[in-house]
Write a protein that holds these residues in place. Sequence first.
Motif, short mmCIF file in Angstrom:
data_model
loop_
_atom_site.label_atom_id
_atom_site.label_comp_id
_atom_site.label_asym_id
_atom_site.label_seq_id
_atom_site.Cartn_x
_atom_site.Cartn_y
_atom_site.Cartn_z
N ASP A 1 1.10 -1.17 0.14
CA ASP A 1 -0.01 0.06 0.08
C ASP A 1 0.84 1.43 0.01
O ASP A 1 1.65 1.49 0.95
CB ASP A 1 -1.06 0.11 1.08
CG ASP A 1 -1.99 1.01 1.24
OD1 ASP A 1 -1.69 2.16 0.59
OD2 ASP A 1 -2.52 1.16 2.31
N PRO A 2 0.73 2.01 -1.10
CA PRO A 2 2.10 2.96 -1.31
C PRO A 2 2.08 4.22 -0.43
O PRO A 2 2.87 4.97 -0.10
CB PRO A 2 2.03 3.38 -2.78
CG PRO A 2 0.51 3.23 -3.24
CD PRO A 2 0.28 1.86 -2.42
N GLY A 3 0.97 4.61 0.10
CA GLY A 3 0.79 5.69 0.87
C GLY A 3 1.07 5.94 2.14
O GLY A 3 0.89 4.98 3.12
N ARG A 4 2.17 6.70 2.55
CA ARG A 4 2.86 6.78 4.09
C ARG A 4 1.91 8.02 4.81
O ARG A 4 1.93 9.03 4.26
CB ARG A 4 4.21 6.64 4.09
CG ARG A 4 4.80 5.59 3.40
CD ARG A 4 6.16 5.53 3.31
NE ARG A 4 6.77 5.81 4.58
CZ ARG A 4 8.16 5.24 4.96
NH1 ARG A 4 8.85 5.09 3.53
NH2 ARG A 4 8.66 5.42 5.80
N TYR A 5 1.65 7.68 5.96
CA TYR A 5 0.89 8.76 6.73
C TYR A 5 1.48 9.01 8.08
O TYR A 5 2.24 8.04 8.61
CB TYR A 5 -0.30 8.40 6.87
CG TYR A 5 -1.31 7.76 5.86
CD1 TYR A 5 -1.42 8.59 4.71
CD2 TYR A 5 -1.39 6.15 5.41
CE1 TYR A 5 -2.09 8.13 3.41
CE2 TYR A 5 -2.14 5.77 4.35
CZ TYR A 5 -2.14 6.68 3.41
OH TYR A 5 -2.82 6.27 2.11
N CYS A 6 1.33 10.19 8.54
CA CYS A 6 1.99 10.43 10.19
C CYS A 6 1.32 9.90 11.25
O CYS A 6 1.97 9.39 11.89
CB CYS A 6 2.23 12.14 10.16
SG CYS A 6 0.67 12.79 10.66
N GLY A 7 0.13 9.54 11.21
CA GLY A 7 -0.58 8.79 11.99
C GLY A 7 -1.02 9.77 13.13
O GLY A 7 -1.45 9.35 14.24
#
Length: 351
Positions: A87-93
């Motif tokens: 899953d290519p999307g990286r998020y800060c959380g």
Amino acid sequence: MQAIFYEEHGSADVLEYGGFPDPEIEADEVLVDIKAGGLNHLDVWTRRGMPSPEELPHIQGSDGAGVVSEVGERVTRFKEGDRVVVDPGRYCGQCEFCRKGEQSLCVDYKMMGEHVRGVHSELAAVPEDNLIELPEDIDFVTAASAPLVFQTAWRMLITRAEIKQSDSVLVLGASGGVGHACVQIAANEGCEVWATASSEEKLDHARDCGADHLVNYEEEDFADVIKEQTDGRGVDVVVDHIGEATWDNSLSVAARGGTVVTCGATSGVTPETNIPNVFWKQLDILGSTMGTPGEMDEVMAKVFDGTLEPYVREVLPMSEAVRAQEMLESREGFGSVVVVPDSEYDAAEYE
């Protein structure tokens, strides 16, 4: 390891496939032995420098699938030998949007292969949260071709446009990755689907994906055709990821109270907008980018069970990355292009 990368922006000729240092994983990351990588038009834009990645040289690729070869000390969901898809999307959380479950609006959003190094390489370090378990009956090529385009299409139509069975939906550029995913999703929801493409062969594929009405935009003005065949009403939802070349017609062909949803602008980013068309018809214009982890799980489940089917136009060795991207730029063929590490590539398997 071997990887597809570039050291400067430019034409496809800047791409190289050669030696690159092996990645080192962090405690929450997994080292993936990549078996296949899906291409997207995003790879063309980043190679041209729109946007420029955080670090050069830059490894291409947002989509990939492979086998876990090593796990970080804090990884709990995967072990060596597991089959996975990225899953290519990286998020800060941490930001307000991540806390609300709207990770695609994350203020520190980064895409693998766009902002940070991607997965078109023999090995890739991927955060555990960016991996999905890949069922044994799904091959790596199919898995690698699906995530970005089907997640994007799912959010556009299901979450943002909220399509329903009674809707008529127009998908522009139905032969591309996002386009053919949109056709299938709209058809699966029971919508009446219009699709445009540049050749009869591509339109035949769009029909196979579930399109009810087909328009060859090289021969006819799609807005004129649709207005004529709908007695001037138009369609409820227009999917436009083309931009300048189609924007005016997209607003024109949207029905009163209708919706135009966009996730990109491959033909240009600054179209003129006929504002009276917007307010007199009370149109909703929606932007959409990628999706949340939950949306990814939903749409990939439908890929895994066969409800949605990624079309792959060509499988090439990674050393032919230039040819692969030229296929995207020339809009050659229908569906996605996938690359495989040369060490894994068997031409006879993909004939």
